[in-house]
Design a protein around this motif. Structure first.
Motif, PDB file in Angstrom:
ATOM      1  N   GLN A 208     -12.081  -0.803  17.843  1.00 37.42           N
ATOM      2  CA  GLN A 208     -10.888  -0.100  17.365  1.00 37.42           C
ATOM      3  C   GLN A 208      -9.991  -1.010  16.529  1.00 37.42           C
ATOM      4  OE1 GLN A 208     -10.290   3.159  17.542  1.00 37.42           O
ATOM      5  NE2 GLN A 208     -12.269   3.343  18.538  1.00 37.42           N
ATOM      6  N   SER A 209     -10.026  -2.310  16.802  1.00 38.17           N
ATOM      7  CA  SER A 209      -9.148  -3.226  16.081  1.00 38.17           C
ATOM      8  C   SER A 209      -9.611  -3.467  14.639  1.00 38.17           C
ATOM      9  CB  SER A 209      -9.017  -4.562  16.824  1.00 38.17           C
ATOM     10  OG  SER A 209     -10.230  -5.266  16.781  1.00 38.17           O
ATOM     11  N   VAL A 210     -10.826  -3.045  14.288  1.00 38.56           N
ATOM     12  CA  VAL A 210     -11.290  -3.168  12.903  1.00 38.56           C
ATOM     13  C   VAL A 210     -11.714  -1.805  12.347  1.00 38.56           C
ATOM     14  CG1 VAL A 210     -11.997  -5.578  13.068  1.00 38.56           C
ATOM     15  CG2 VAL A 210     -13.655  -3.775  13.568  1.00 38.56           C
ATOM     16  N   ARG A 211     -11.196  -0.722  12.929  1.00 34.78           N
ATOM     17  CA  ARG A 211     -11.581   0.625  12.497  1.00 34.78           C
ATOM     18  C   ARG A 211     -10.916   0.965  11.162  1.00 34.78           C
ATOM     19  NH1 ARG A 211     -10.246   6.134  12.780  1.00 34.78           N
ATOM     20  NH2 ARG A 211     -12.040   7.430  13.245  1.00 34.78           N
ATOM     21  N   PRO A 212     -11.724   1.323  10.170  1.00 34.92           N
ATOM     22  CA  PRO A 212     -11.160   1.761   8.896  1.00 34.92           C
ATOM     23  C   PRO A 212     -10.699   3.217   8.991  1.00 34.92           C
ATOM     24  CG  PRO A 212     -13.549   1.785   8.786  1.00 34.92           C
ATOM     25  CD  PRO A 212     -13.183   1.249  10.139  1.00 34.92           C
ATOM     26  N   LEU A 213      -9.834   3.610   8.086  1.00 35.32           N
ATOM     27  CA  LEU A 213      -9.390   5.000   8.005  1.00 35.32           C
ATOM     28  C   LEU A 213      -9.190   5.339   6.528  1.00 35.32           C
ATOM     29  CD1 LEU A 213      -8.459   7.633   9.281  1.00 35.32           C
ATOM     30  CD2 LEU A 213      -6.169   6.649   9.427  1.00 35.32           C
ATOM     31  N   LEU A 214     -10.202   5.963   5.937  1.00 33.67           N
ATOM     32  CA  LEU A 214     -10.109   6.336   4.529  1.00 33.67           C
ATOM     33  C   LEU A 214      -9.409   7.674   4.391  1.00 33.67           C
ATOM     34  CD1 LEU A 214     -13.566   5.376   2.967  1.00 33.67           C
ATOM     35  CD2 LEU A 214     -11.438   4.075   2.998  1.00 33.67           C
ATOM     36  N   GLN A 215      -8.526   7.755   3.413  1.00 39.87           N
ATOM     37  CA  GLN A 215      -7.828   8.991   3.076  1.00 39.87           C
ATOM     38  C   GLN A 215      -7.978   9.226   1.580  1.00 39.87           C
ATOM     39  OE1 GLN A 215      -3.834   8.153   4.341  1.00 39.87           O
ATOM     40  NE2 GLN A 215      -4.240   8.802   6.435  1.00 39.87           N
ATOM     41  N   ILE A 216      -8.241  10.475   1.211  1.00 42.74           N
ATOM     42  CA  ILE A 216      -8.350  10.841  -0.199  1.00 42.74           C
ATOM     43  C   ILE A 216      -7.158  11.741  -0.520  1.00 42.74           C
ATOM     44  CG2 ILE A 216      -9.820  11.823  -1.986  1.00 42.74           C
ATOM     45  CD1 ILE A 216     -12.171  11.578  -0.012  1.00 42.74           C
ATOM     46  N   ARG A 217      -6.446  11.407  -1.592  1.00 46.17           N
ATOM     47  CA  ARG A 217      -5.231  12.148  -1.955  1.00 46.17           C
ATOM     48  C   ARG A 217      -5.258  12.556  -3.419  1.00 46.17           C
ATOM     49  NH1 ARG A 217      -1.395   7.298   0.110  1.00 46.17           N
ATOM     50  NH2 ARG A 217      -1.862   7.436   2.298  1.00 46.17           N
ATOM     51  N   ARG A 218      -4.599  13.647  -3.700  1.00 39.00           N
ATOM     52  CA  ARG A 218      -4.329  14.031  -5.088  1.00 39.00           C
ATOM     53  C   ARG A 218      -2.976  13.448  -5.458  1.00 39.00           C
ATOM     54  NH1 ARG A 218      -6.072  18.487  -2.464  1.00 39.00           N
ATOM     55  NH2 ARG A 218      -8.044  19.326  -3.200  1.00 39.00           N
ATOM     56  N   VAL A 219      -2.896  12.844  -6.633  1.00 39.50           N
ATOM     57  CA  VAL A 219      -1.643  12.243  -7.086  1.00 39.50           C
ATOM     58  C   VAL A 219      -1.281  12.878  -8.417  1.00 39.50           C
ATOM     59  CG1 VAL A 219      -0.508  10.108  -7.761  1.00 39.50           C
ATOM     60  CG2 VAL A 219      -2.214  10.074  -5.947  1.00 39.50           C
ATOM     61  N   LEU A 220      -0.101  13.492  -8.483  1.00 39.40           N
ATOM     62  CA  LEU A 220       0.377  14.117  -9.719  1.00 39.40           C
ATOM     63  C   LEU A 220       1.708  13.482 -10.092  1.00 39.40           C
ATOM     64  CD1 LEU A 220       0.321  16.256 -11.962  1.00 39.40           C
ATOM     65  CD2 LEU A 220       1.390  17.837 -10.351  1.00 39.40           C
ATOM     66  N   ASN A 221       1.734  12.828 -11.244  1.00 42.72           N
ATOM     67  CA  ASN A 221       2.944  12.203 -11.750  1.00 42.72           C
ATOM     68  C   ASN A 221       3.219  12.739 -13.144  1.00 42.72           C
ATOM     69  OD1 ASN A 221       3.402  10.430  -9.535  1.00 42.72           O
ATOM     70  ND2 ASN A 221       1.693   9.209 -10.248  1.00 42.72           N
ATOM     71  N   PHE A 222       4.374  13.321 -13.312  1.00 41.97           N
ATOM     72  CA  PHE A 222       4.711  13.901 -14.605  1.00 41.97           C
ATOM     73  C   PHE A 222       5.346  12.902 -15.559  1.00 41.97           C
ATOM     74  CE2 PHE A 222       4.495  17.842 -12.122  1.00 41.97           C
ATOM     75  CZ  PHE A 222       3.614  18.537 -12.935  1.00 41.97           C
ATOM     76  N   GLU A 223       5.679  11.721 -15.100  1.00 40.43           N
ATOM     77  CA  GLU A 223       6.365  10.747 -15.950  1.00 40.43           C
ATOM     78  C   GLU A 223       5.411   9.932 -16.817  1.00 40.43           C
ATOM     79  OE1 GLU A 223       7.111   9.686 -12.311  1.00 40.43           O
ATOM     80  OE2 GLU A 223       8.320  11.491 -12.158  1.00 40.43           O
ATOM     81  N   GLY A 224       4.219  10.419 -17.064  1.00 40.17           N
ATOM     82  CA  GLY A 224       3.283   9.694 -17.915  1.00 40.17           C
ATOM     83  C   GLY A 224       2.571   8.568 -17.191  1.00 40.17           C
TER      84      GLY A 224
ATOM     85  N   TRP B 241      -6.731  21.189 -17.803  1.00 33.86           N
ATOM     86  CA  TRP B 241      -8.100  21.308 -17.290  1.00 33.86           C
ATOM     87  C   TRP B 241      -8.376  20.267 -16.210  1.00 33.86           C
ATOM     88  CZ3 TRP B 241     -11.501  17.288 -17.374  1.00 33.86           C
ATOM     89  CH2 TRP B 241     -11.165  16.207 -18.202  1.00 33.86           C
ATOM     90  N   PHE B 242      -7.838  19.059 -16.439  1.00 29.40           N
ATOM     91  CA  PHE B 242      -8.061  17.962 -15.499  1.00 29.40           C
ATOM     92  C   PHE B 242      -7.366  18.252 -14.171  1.00 29.40           C
ATOM     93  CE2 PHE B 242      -6.573  13.893 -13.676  1.00 29.40           C
ATOM     94  CZ  PHE B 242      -7.806  13.346 -13.360  1.00 29.40           C
ATOM     95  N   TRP B 243      -6.115  18.664 -14.220  1.00 27.55           N
ATOM     96  CA  TRP B 243      -5.390  18.936 -12.983  1.00 27.55           C
ATOM     97  C   TRP B 243      -5.998  20.123 -12.239  1.00 27.55           C
ATOM     98  CZ3 TRP B 243      -3.221  16.286  -9.611  1.00 27.55           C
ATOM     99  CH2 TRP B 243      -2.512  16.883  -8.573  1.00 27.55           C
ATOM    100  N   ARG B 244      -6.470  21.129 -12.962  1.00 24.75           N
ATOM    101  CA  ARG B 244      -7.137  22.265 -12.322  1.00 24.75           C
ATOM    102  C   ARG B 244      -8.417  21.794 -11.616  1.00 24.75           C
ATOM    103  NH1 ARG B 244     -10.952  26.094 -13.728  1.00 24.75           N
ATOM    104  NH2 ARG B 244     -10.762  27.970 -12.490  1.00 24.75           N
ATOM    105  N   LEU B 245      -9.179  20.921 -12.268  1.00 20.72           N
ATOM    106  CA  LEU B 245     -10.389  20.373 -11.667  1.00 20.72           C
ATOM    107  C   LEU B 245     -10.051  19.626 -10.383  1.00 20.72           C
ATOM    108  CD1 LEU B 245     -13.457  19.543 -11.786  1.00 20.72           C
ATOM    109  CD2 LEU B 245     -12.673  17.506 -13.032  1.00 20.72           C
ATOM    110  N   VAL B 246      -9.094  18.730 -10.453  1.00 20.44           N
ATOM    111  CA  VAL B 246      -8.724  17.872  -9.328  1.00 20.44           C
ATOM    112  C   VAL B 246      -8.076  18.662  -8.188  1.00 20.44           C
ATOM    113  CG1 VAL B 246      -7.129  16.029  -8.668  1.00 20.44           C
ATOM    114  CG2 VAL B 246      -8.514  15.785 -10.702  1.00 20.44           C
TER     115      VAL B 246
END
Length: 167
Positions: free
Chosen positions: A35-51, A131-136
């Motif tokens: 448990q002390s070396v257990r990984p925890l992967l998370q996948i997230r969508r990130v949307l930033n409108f500031e370029g 198109w990209f944001w719709r895909l993601v």
């Protein structure tokens, strides 16, 4: 009962109890070490409108490195492959702007605290890249299977479209 017999039975019971305590403690320590070396992967969508960078982000929020074993990518529910260059080319075919990609090959470690953008655009424009944001956000499902350094756990991180409940 003779005193010698009582002493030898008592010694045997104490030895067996000590063996049981030692075995239980050893199991507990092994479990703690895993448990002390257990990984925890998370996948997230990130949307930033500031370029800034927009796309899919993979984060190892666990305590140890995650060793990728395999990945599965689905678009509109259909399997298109693993998270590799061939799948990337399928996803971006026919679009004038190609997002950047980081592939995941079996055996590749994702280090503790590491953040990897799997598919992203640096200068996101809502109109030009719709198109990209719709895909993601609506069409893409990504599953990443991984293990800790100990191996054999078959952990899973999933990015599902909002309309699909995780399995």
């Amino acid at each position: 009962m003779k005193p010698e017999m009582l002493i030898s039975v008592s010694a045997t019971v104490i030895a067996l109890a000590s063996l049981w305590v030692s075995f239980t403690e050893s199991r507990s320590i092994r479990s703690h070490n895993r448990q002390s070396v257990r990984p925890l992967l998370q996948i997230r969508r990130v949307l930033n409108f500031e370029g800034t960078r927009t796309g899919i982000q993979l984060v190892n929020a666990g305590l140890g490195p995650a060793i990728v074993t395999t990945s599965v990518v689905r678009v509109d529910g259909e399997v298109v492959g693993g998270w590799d260059l061939q799948t990337y080319r399928q996803l971006t075919r026919g679009h004038s702007v190609s997002p950047k990609v980081s592939t995941l090959q079996p055996g590749v470690p994702v280090l503790t605290g590491q953040v990897v953008y799997l598919l992203f655009l640096d200068d996101f424009d809502g109109d030009e890249h719709a198109w990209f944001w719709r895909l993601v956000s609506e069409r893409l499902m990504v599953e990443i299977f991984y293990e800790s350094l100990y191996g054999g756990e078959n952990f899973r991180a999933v990015l599902v479209p909002p309309w699909e409940p995780p399995a």
